[in-house]
Structures are given as structure tokens and as C-alpha cells.
Design a protein around this motif. Structure first.
Motif, PDB file in Angstrom:
ATOM      1  N   HIS B   5     -14.735   2.497  -6.279  1.00 44.90           N
ATOM      2  CA  HIS B   5     -13.337   2.392  -5.831  1.00 44.90           C
ATOM      3  C   HIS B   5     -12.461   3.265  -6.727  1.00 44.90           C
ATOM      4  O   HIS B   5     -12.352   3.021  -7.925  1.00 44.90           O
ATOM      5  CB  HIS B   5     -12.925   0.908  -5.865  1.00 44.90           C
ATOM      6  N   THR B   6     -11.854   4.289  -6.109  1.00 45.26           N
ATOM      7  CA  THR B   6     -10.936   5.162  -6.831  1.00 45.26           C
ATOM      8  C   THR B   6      -9.696   5.376  -5.964  1.00 45.26           C
ATOM      9  O   THR B   6      -9.691   5.033  -4.776  1.00 45.26           O
ATOM     10  CB  THR B   6     -11.619   6.505  -7.206  1.00 45.26           C
ATOM     11  N   ALA B   7      -8.635   5.937  -6.542  1.00 41.06           N
ATOM     12  CA  ALA B   7      -7.399   6.170  -5.797  1.00 41.06           C
ATOM     13  C   ALA B   7      -6.496   7.094  -6.609  1.00 41.06           C
ATOM     14  O   ALA B   7      -6.804   7.429  -7.756  1.00 41.06           O
ATOM     15  CB  ALA B   7      -6.667   4.854  -5.518  1.00 41.06           C
ATOM     16  N   ASP B   8      -5.411   7.504  -6.013  1.00 38.39           N
ATOM     17  CA  ASP B   8      -4.355   8.239  -6.720  1.00 38.39           C
ATOM     18  C   ASP B   8      -4.908   9.437  -7.497  1.00 38.39           C
ATOM     19  O   ASP B   8      -4.706   9.564  -8.702  1.00 38.39           O
ATOM     20  CB  ASP B   8      -3.590   7.275  -7.653  1.00 38.39           C
ATOM     21  N   ILE B  45     -11.648   5.921  -1.414  1.00 42.14           N
ATOM     22  CA  ILE B  45     -10.509   6.626  -2.031  1.00 42.14           C
ATOM     23  C   ILE B  45      -9.227   6.082  -1.379  1.00 42.14           C
ATOM     24  O   ILE B  45      -8.925   6.385  -0.228  1.00 42.14           O
ATOM     25  CB  ILE B  45     -10.595   8.151  -1.841  1.00 42.14           C
ATOM     26  N   ALA B  46      -8.490   5.278  -2.157  1.00 41.33           N
ATOM     27  CA  ALA B  46      -7.406   4.472  -1.580  1.00 41.33           C
ATOM     28  C   ALA B  46      -6.047   5.178  -1.632  1.00 41.33           C
ATOM     29  O   ALA B  46      -5.055   4.610  -2.070  1.00 41.33           O
ATOM     30  CB  ALA B  46      -7.350   3.110  -2.269  1.00 41.33           C
ATOM     31  N   GLY B  83      -2.132   8.143   1.320  1.00 39.97           N
ATOM     32  CA  GLY B  83      -1.116   7.435   0.540  1.00 39.97           C
ATOM     33  C   GLY B  83       0.260   7.981   0.853  1.00 39.97           C
ATOM     34  O   GLY B  83       0.410   8.883   1.689  1.00 39.97           O
ATOM     35  N   HIS B 172      -2.869   0.939   0.452  1.00 38.42           N
ATOM     36  CA  HIS B 172      -2.030   1.678  -0.496  1.00 38.42           C
ATOM     37  C   HIS B 172      -0.620   1.116  -0.407  1.00 38.42           C
ATOM     38  O   HIS B 172       0.162   1.513   0.451  1.00 38.42           O
ATOM     39  CB  HIS B 172      -2.048   3.165  -0.099  1.00 38.42           C
ATOM     40  N   GLY B 209      -4.656   1.421  -3.799  1.00 37.39           N
ATOM     41  CA  GLY B 209      -4.089   2.557  -4.495  1.00 37.39           C
ATOM     42  C   GLY B 209      -2.584   2.375  -4.503  1.00 37.39           C
ATOM     43  O   GLY B 209      -2.048   1.528  -3.800  1.00 37.39           O
ATOM     44  N   TYR B 225      -6.125  -2.643  -8.183  1.00 39.84           N
ATOM     45  CA  TYR B 225      -5.812  -1.216  -8.211  1.00 39.84           C
ATOM     46  C   TYR B 225      -6.879  -0.543  -9.064  1.00 39.84           C
ATOM     47  O   TYR B 225      -7.169  -1.032 -10.167  1.00 39.84           O
ATOM     48  CB  TYR B 225      -4.432  -0.969  -8.830  1.00 39.84           C
TER      49      TYR B 225
END
Lengths: 373, 373
Positions: B5-8, B45-46, B83, B172, B209, B225
């Protein structure tokens, strides 16, 4: 096999203030029908899919849906290259996924040497290129123009030819001897910024984009511009737009015209004629119109008046000039700029400048003066 | 199954004048290694893949290559949402082709109701949304904020739950009670522009995210998050950046830190300390640095001097203000603007304005005066 050859879609283009997305969508539907009617096996799009390197979100959405319709809904293999109006980087996003459903999007010279093989045909997809990109690719410093660049490209492609297949080049450049159609005065394109036709002789067909007139190359059976999707300039008013259907068995080709939602026409007449019902009721007033006014006298508010009859005027020219201008130039050389402007405005429109217009004019003149200083 | 889990990611972001593309590429390589080491089966990918709705060509190219690497080269299924920093339209280009290799890119609310099923898990990919989009989707005029919008969304998702599967929401937004990490003063996000946590109770895990701190929600085992890919502000200097690895059998999660090419740190010290070798040799001078200067006196050319020791300064604050300012304000209230500027410049830098600087200042003042008039 049979393929449809199109190019120069310029999705997102505007004609003055008129957004063409709806027109482009409408003529695209006809292109899809044409592909169906003529039972083509693949579709070639020879560059300039977008009108700008940085297309609007609306244009991105429209083109994306067109490609989805052709490739995912109808299942046509697509053979696509970038043109000089496209951003190679932006157009190639997703390229790695497209090939799985036979959508091939080439935007780099190096990619042109992996021919796409479909039904006994090798398609070489050579995107629009700058000479320096070819110079880099071949590590050959003697390459400084397009005419020099094409030679090693074609030589390398020929080493990849399979003898029992057809060989078709898809590209986006000026071919020597073609008529430049963007202006009324035909410019004969040649010299070092054009590709000599002799260098293209190895191919069974060369499907080109770049010039908007499908007659840009006369009498070349094997080298063709498809022309643009729509008429994109008044100078193209008398051109017929459409697509080529090419049969790779016989190498016969057929031009199939497409009917635009709104035509683009040119009207050359006097103001009296243009505003007379007997005249204008016979015109295609639904078209985008370039007006060539034959009068020489000043006509107050001429554009606004004509727009009431012809809603889609995209340009207004004075065939014979305007009489008022020459005497003005001589008579008023010594006036200060603001007085000159006021007199000129009154002569041209029969109106005085409004208070707001005077304020804007003064501000503009102040800025102009400062920039000169 | 296990997913990352990753984001931003904010690809294309700059820290003042420092382009982060290389740093982003470097930490992305670590993310790929982490996915391999932890043998994950998919990557979430959030949102906020790009930093801007209109990313540069360089940013487009970098992100495209990242997605190619994860999905095409390594074969990871990708679960992606847009996002608030992304252009939904631009990010979704090619979406129609991505699903064939299990890359799912949702950018519209309607798409959230087609859950992606992988290895016994239903993933609901709900992109960043504005309340009006949900209002339109459900044709419900009572929806005017995010807190109201989430209810019918979750209710509809629950009707799609398969009882023998895990249910994971990817989204998001601000979750109520989370710490807003963009400023040093922690703002507790709540109220109508935040999603109440109770409404998320139906899910086994909520992969979020939006907030850059992976500790933004304390003590919520199921709602997380991941935090940003890198430290993107001085206020994030003390945060640890990384990704979550989530095991859907046990619903255990593990935070795996990623090591940036250049760290982002904050230094609070006097000018004397900062420029003393005994001090600066112990600092990570390779990092992006926010400096908090404790001195109160005027220091000539302070930024240029410090940059010779710390090449990546991204901000310079005065912890205690600058003494010179208050007397200046009182003493010089009656000076004309040009004299005021010259005196101020000399006080701050110990230098006189150069001829060119005087010319620029005069031009600027003239413009400013005109705009006031």
C-alpha cells in the motif's frame, strides 16, 4: 488485406473562437462507418492526432474515446505515429499496454525498425522526426537535414524487408514536390527540408500525414497524403476531405470523402449581395465561412452585421482593400497617437470611442510608449 | 494474499527549485525491491500519482516508466485511483487497455462499484471525489459534503460484498480525526469535509492516500494512510516515509521504511554554529535542509553564505525574528519608497544596490504606482 489511411486529425483545434470537438466527433463517426462499409482490416493514422503538444482535458478525452472505439469496441488494429503537433511523450503514455490489442503507437525513430506484420504486410511506423534525432540514432554527424536523414532510415528498413510481404511506410513529413496547402499561394516544397521521392521507391505504399490536401502529391501512385480529417483553414475550403482505402493485394487505392457536420466555405461578394435574402438564402449559412468582401468603402460594424446572417464567420478579408485607409495615412501622419486612433475608429465604424474604450486605449498607449523608451 | 500500500507519489514535485524526479526514481527502485522482498501479490497506489493536473513531459515519462516496470516488467497487478492532485481525464488515458494486464485505474465515482477481485479479496477503488460528483451519481440533492457523500457510497458497496471474501477500500480523502501533516501546527481534521471513521467500519482494511504522514490516524488498526513517497515539506522532516505491506489472511500490516537518496532535515542553530566545521561536519549536508536561524541580528548575504556549506537549502526561517526590522519601520515611515528600499537593502545585506538593481527597482515601483492609480 485492406486498410484505411487517415492523418492530421488535430483533435482540439479551434477555428478562431469555434471549438471543433463536436465536428471532429461527427466526422469520426463517418470514418468508423467507412471502415465498416469497406471492411478494412486495419487503420493507419499518420500523425497529428492532437492539434497541440499540450491538449486540453476535453481533447484528451475525445481522442481517448476515439481510440477505444476503433481498437477496443470495433477491434481494428491501429497503426499510429506522432506528428509534429503531438507531444511524443504524452501520446505514448500507455503504449506498453496497447500492443496487446494490436494498437501500435510509435513516437521515436528507433521504434520504426520493428515493423508491424499484419496479413502479409510489413508496416514501418516512422514518427515525425527532427534531423538531430536521426543523427543521434545513427551516430552520424553528417546528418543535418531531413533529406539526409531519410537515407539511412530507408536503408535500414530495407534490410528488414521480408521478400514475400508488402512493405508500407507510415510517416509524417514534407515529400519533395508536394503542394503546401496551408496558404492560398501554393508553395512547392522541396530542398533539404523535404524527403526526395526517389528515396521512397522501395515501398509498395507510403501513407503520409502533414499536408492537409490529399492532392498534395499529384500523380504519385504509391505515395499519398490522406489529407486532414476536416477543413482546418479557409485556404482548404475547396479541398475534399476524406480517407484512402488501400488494398494490399492489388495496391489499388480509393479516396472516400467524409461529409462534415459544418462545411467550411469561402464567399466572395459585396456587402449588398451578402445581406440580400436572394443571395444568402442560397448559401450554406451553417458552414464556417471565410468572407472575401469586394467593397472598398467603409462599412460600419460590418462583422457584427454579417454575423447575424452568417453565424460561423471565421475570417473577413477585403479583396480590394478599404478606400478610406490610403488618404488617412497621408492626411494624419502628424496627429498624436490618441487623436489618430479616434479619427481612424470613427472613419471605420462611424462610431465614437466609448469612455471605456478611451481608457483602454490610453492605458495601451502608455504601456507601448514605456516599452519603446 | 499480500499487497503493498503506497500513495502520494507526487511525481514531478519540486522543493523550491530542486527537481525531485531523480529522488523519486531512486526511492521508487526501493519500493520495487520491497515488493519483491516481501513477495507481494499486488500493489495499491491510493492517489496523487502526479503533483499537478498538467504534469511536465519529464514527469509523464517517469510515471509511465514506473507503471510499466511494476505492471509489465514485474507483472504486479496494480490498483490505482486518482487523487486531488491528478487530472482524472489525463490519468485515465489508456485505462481501457490496462485491465488486460491487471492494472486498474479508477478516476470516476461510478467505477468504484465494480470491485476488483484478486485472490479472495474484493478491492473497491474509489478515486478522490468532490461531493457534487456523488450528488450527481446518486441523483440526491441532499448530498452537499464529503461526510454525507460517503454514506450511499459505502451502502452501495456493501450490497456488492461477497461474504467469503475480504473487502478492502482504496481511497483518497481526509478521514475524521486524522492529523493534517502539511503544517507544523497539527490541525485535527474533522467536520463535514472529512469522512467519519464509523462509516468505514464495514471494510477489512481502508488503504488511504491524501495525508503524507503514515501516523496521521493513530490507533486505527483497519484504516491507514501509507504516507507520501518522500518528505515533501519541511514540516514532514521528522516523519518516516515508506509503505505498508498488508497480509489479507491475517489482516496484519507492517510498515517498511524507504530510504531516500537525499533526506529532508531541519536544522535549528545560530549562524556561528552553522558555519563552524565542528558543527556542520556532523550534519547530513547532502539532505534538503530547512534552516531555522536562531540569530536576531542582520547577517549579510546569509543565504548565499549558507549555500556554500549546505547546497540543498530549501527554506530559511528566523526563529526569533530579525532585530533590525522593528526600528526600521518606525524610523523610516516618511521616506519615499526608493530611498526606503535602498536603506533597507543596505541594512539587510551591508551592500548597496547595484546599478542594475536600482533600474529594476525603479521599474517595479513605477508599475506598482500605476496599478494603484
Amino acid at each position: 488485406m485492406r486498410f484505411l489511411h487517415t492523418a492530421d486529425w488535430h483533435i482540439g483545434k479551434k477555428l478562431n473562437d469555434f471549438d471543433l470537438l463536436e465536428d471532429q466527433q461527427a466526422v469520426f463517426e463517418q470514418l468508423v462507418e467507412t471502415a465498416e462499409t469497406h471492411k478494412v482490416d486495419a487503420i493507419v493514422i499518420a500523425g497529428d492526432l492532437y492539434d497541440r503538444a499540450l491538449p486540453s482535458e476535453a481533447a484528451v478525452s475525445v481522442l481517448d474515446n476515439m481510440l477505444i472505439k476503433l481498437n477496443r469496441d470495433h477491434g481494428y488494429p491501429l497503426l499510429v505515429i506522432s506528428g509534429n503537433h503531438d507531444s511524443a511523450v504524452r501520446l505514448r503514455t500507455g503504449r506498453a499496454w496497447y500492443a496487446a490489442t494490436k494498437m501500435f503507437v510509435n513516437t521515436q525513430v528507433a521504434e520504426a525498425f520493428t515493423p508491424i506484420e499484419l496479413d502479409g504486410v510489413q508496416f514501418f511506423l516512422l514518427p515525425y522526426f527532427e534531423p538531430f534525432a536521426v543523427r543521434d540514432y545513427f551516430q552520424d554527424k553528417t546528418i543535418t537535414n531531413v533529406a539526409q536523414a531519410i537515407r539511412p532510415i530507408v536503408a535500414k528498413m530495407k534490410t528488414l524487408f521480408k521478400p514475400d510481404m508488402r512493405h508500407i511506410l507510415v510517416s509524417h513529413f514534407f515529400a519533395a514536390g508536394s503542394d503546401h496547402s496551408a496558404s492560398e499561394t501554393k508553395v512547392n516544397v522541396g530542398g533539404l527540408d523535404a524527403v526526395p521521392l526517389d528515396d521512397l521507391a522501395a515501398f509498395d505504399y507510403v501513407a503520409l500525414g502533414h499536408l492537409h490536401n490529399h492532392h498534395a502529391l499529384h500523380g504519385e501512385p504509391k505515395i499519398q497524403y490522406s489529407g486532414a480529417l476536416l477543413k482546418y483553414a479557409v485556404s482548404e475550403a475547396h479541398q475534399e476531405k476524406g480517407v484512402y482505402i488501400v488494398d494490399t493485394e492489388t495496391m489499388d487505392r480509393e479516396f472516400v470523402p467524409l461529409k462534415p457536420k459544418h462545411d467550411l466555405i469561402e464567399l466572395k461578394a459585396s456587402y449588398a449581395d451578402l445581406t440580400a435574402p436572394a443571395y444568402y438564402q442560397q448559401q450554406d449559412r451553417d458552414a464556417y465561412i471565410g468572407i472575401d468582401l469586394t467593397d472598398t468603402q467603409v462599412i460600419p460594424n460590418v462583422m457584427a452585421q454579417l454575423r447575424q446572417i452568417y453565424p460561423r464567420i471565421i475570417s473577413l478579408r477585403r479583396e480590394n482593400g478599404v478606400n478610406a485607409i490610403k488618404p488617412l495615412q497621408e492626411r494624419q501622419r502628424d496627429l498624436d497617437p490618441m487623436s489618430l486612433l479616434q479619427t481612424f475608429f470613427k472613419d471605420m465604424t462611424q462610431d465614437d470611442l466609448s469612455a471605456a474604450q478611451i481608457k483602454w486605449a490610453k492605458a495601451g498607449l502608455t504601456t507601448a510608449k514605456k516599452e519603446q523608451a
